[in-house]
Every structure is written in structure tokens, then in C-alpha cells.
Design a protein around this motif. Structure first.
Motif, PDB file in Angstrom:
ATOM      1  N   GLY A  10      34.881  39.680  40.155  1.00  0.00           N
ATOM      2  CA  GLY A  10      34.583  38.682  39.603  1.00  0.00           C
ATOM      3  C   GLY A  10      33.178  38.256  39.152  1.00  0.00           C
ATOM      4  O   GLY A  10      32.342  39.327  38.835  1.00  0.00           O
ATOM      5  N   SER A  11      32.386  37.379  39.280  1.00  0.00           N
ATOM      6  CA  SER A  11      31.046  36.683  38.500  1.00  0.00           C
ATOM      7  C   SER A  11      29.842  37.716  39.160  1.00  0.00           C
ATOM      8  O   SER A  11      28.842  37.685  38.656  1.00  0.00           O
ATOM      9  CB  SER A  11      31.013  35.330  38.446  1.00  0.00           C
ATOM     10  OG  SER A  11      31.024  34.647  39.759  1.00  0.00           O
ATOM     11  N   GLU A  45      38.514  34.445  39.319  1.00  0.00           N
ATOM     12  CA  GLU A  45      37.135  33.240  38.824  1.00  0.00           C
ATOM     13  C   GLU A  45      37.239  33.364  37.339  1.00  0.00           C
ATOM     14  O   GLU A  45      36.439  32.466  36.854  1.00  0.00           O
ATOM     15  CB  GLU A  45      36.076  33.991  39.444  1.00  0.00           C
ATOM     16  CG  GLU A  45      35.798  34.042  41.007  1.00  0.00           C
ATOM     17  CD  GLU A  45      34.516  34.684  41.431  1.00  0.00           C
ATOM     18  OE1 GLU A  45      33.758  34.867  40.444  1.00  0.00           O
ATOM     19  OE2 GLU A  45      34.230  34.625  42.482  1.00  0.00           O
ATOM     20  N   LEU A  46      37.815  34.285  36.867  1.00  0.00           N
ATOM     21  CA  LEU A  46      37.456  34.698  35.256  1.00  0.00           C
ATOM     22  C   LEU A  46      38.147  33.483  34.418  1.00  0.00           C
ATOM     23  O   LEU A  46      38.142  33.380  33.035  1.00  0.00           O
ATOM     24  CB  LEU A  46      37.362  35.929  34.872  1.00  0.00           C
ATOM     25  CG  LEU A  46      36.690  36.954  35.517  1.00  0.00           C
ATOM     26  CD1 LEU A  46      37.071  38.386  34.854  1.00  0.00           C
ATOM     27  CD2 LEU A  46      35.134  36.807  35.191  1.00  0.00           C
ATOM     28  N   ALA A  47      39.561  33.010  35.168  1.00  0.00           N
ATOM     29  CA  ALA A  47      40.360  31.939  34.812  1.00  0.00           C
ATOM     30  C   ALA A  47      39.506  30.590  34.628  1.00  0.00           C
ATOM     31  O   ALA A  47      40.006  29.752  33.729  1.00  0.00           O
ATOM     32  CB  ALA A  47      41.501  32.016  35.694  1.00  0.00           C
ATOM     33  N   GLU A  50      34.254  27.618  32.836  1.00  0.00           N
ATOM     34  CA  GLU A  50      32.863  27.698  33.151  1.00  0.00           C
ATOM     35  C   GLU A  50      32.433  28.799  33.481  1.00  0.00           C
ATOM     36  O   GLU A  50      31.217  29.322  33.247  1.00  0.00           O
ATOM     37  CB  GLU A  50      32.523  26.436  34.265  1.00  0.00           C
ATOM     38  CG  GLU A  50      31.220  26.399  34.745  1.00  0.00           C
ATOM     39  CD  GLU A  50      31.092  25.124  35.673  1.00  0.00           C
ATOM     40  OE1 GLU A  50      30.750  25.535  36.867  1.00  0.00           O
ATOM     41  OE2 GLU A  50      31.557  24.041  35.284  1.00  0.00           O
ATOM     42  N   THR A  51      33.009  29.415  34.412  1.00  0.00           N
ATOM     43  CA  THR A  51      32.732  31.053  34.835  1.00  0.00           C
ATOM     44  C   THR A  51      32.558  31.967  33.907  1.00  0.00           C
ATOM     45  O   THR A  51      31.585  32.525  33.516  1.00  0.00           O
ATOM     46  CB  THR A  51      33.545  31.246  36.091  1.00  0.00           C
ATOM     47  OG1 THR A  51      33.440  30.249  37.140  1.00  0.00           O
ATOM     48  CG2 THR A  51      33.198  32.839  36.689  1.00  0.00           C
ATOM     49  N   GLU A  56      28.119  38.104  31.825  1.00  0.00           N
ATOM     50  CA  GLU A  56      27.786  39.050  30.948  1.00  0.00           C
ATOM     51  C   GLU A  56      27.345  40.152  31.427  1.00  0.00           C
ATOM     52  O   GLU A  56      26.397  40.104  32.337  1.00  0.00           O
ATOM     53  CB  GLU A  56      26.682  38.479  30.059  1.00  0.00           C
ATOM     54  CG  GLU A  56      27.177  37.259  29.253  1.00  0.00           C
ATOM     55  CD  GLU A  56      26.092  36.902  28.163  1.00  0.00           C
ATOM     56  OE1 GLU A  56      25.298  37.688  27.660  1.00  0.00           O
ATOM     57  OE2 GLU A  56      26.079  35.672  27.787  1.00  0.00           O
ATOM     58  N   GLY A  57      28.280  41.240  31.348  1.00  0.00           N
ATOM     59  CA  GLY A  57      27.949  42.666  31.935  1.00  0.00           C
ATOM     60  C   GLY A  57      26.858  43.338  30.948  1.00  0.00           C
ATOM     61  O   GLY A  57      26.535  42.905  29.971  1.00  0.00           O
TER      62      GLY A  57
END
Length: 79
Positions: A10-11, A45-47, A50-51, A56-57
């Protein structure tokens, strides 16, 4: 060939979270492979828009761009 990519990070781990999306969006789509993405575990969480907007990797496009490319190419994303 059919491929299912699992996004389980996740984030808190933006690069790891981005890699399955990047491979699907900029790998499989580009070579014409049939694929789908499953968001599992912390990857769910990527769904959240807002998240996804803020993840950004390093060395990969932002998650928001990767998800948009998947949507534009009608690639299934399962949660």
C-alpha cells in the motif's frame, strides 16, 4: 497468455505498490497480453482515489497515471 498481477503493498511502500501496476500498464498492455490486476492486503488502499493520487514510487510513474492507463485500456482491477 493471461496474467494476473497481485498488488499487495500500500501507500507505506509506494515503489513496491506501483510495480505490479507498472508492469501491467507499461508491459503487458504494450505487448498485447491479456491481464488483470488484483489489489489485495494493503494494496486495497489504492482503490481509494485520495490515496492513489498521492502514491508515487521511485523510478515508476505515479499510481494515479498507472491506474488511469489500466482504466483507459479496460484492464480489470479487482479489489
Amino acid at each position: 497468455m493471461r496474467i494476473l498481477y497481485l498488488a499487495s503493498a500500500g501507500s507505506s511502500e509506494p515503489t513496491r505498490a506501483s510495480i505490479p501496476l507498472h508492469i501491467a500498464a507499461n508491459g503487458s498492455i504494450e505487448v498485447g497480453q491479456e491481464c488483470a490486476v488484483a489489489l489485495v492486503g494493503d494494496g486495497t488502499e489504492l482503490a481509494s482515489r485520495e490515496t492513489a493520487e498521492r502514491v508515487e514510487g521511485v523510478g515508476v510513474p505515479p499510481v494515479r497515471e498507472l491506474l488511469q492507463k489500466l482504466v483507459d485500456n479496460q484492464i480489470p482491477v479487482f479489489v
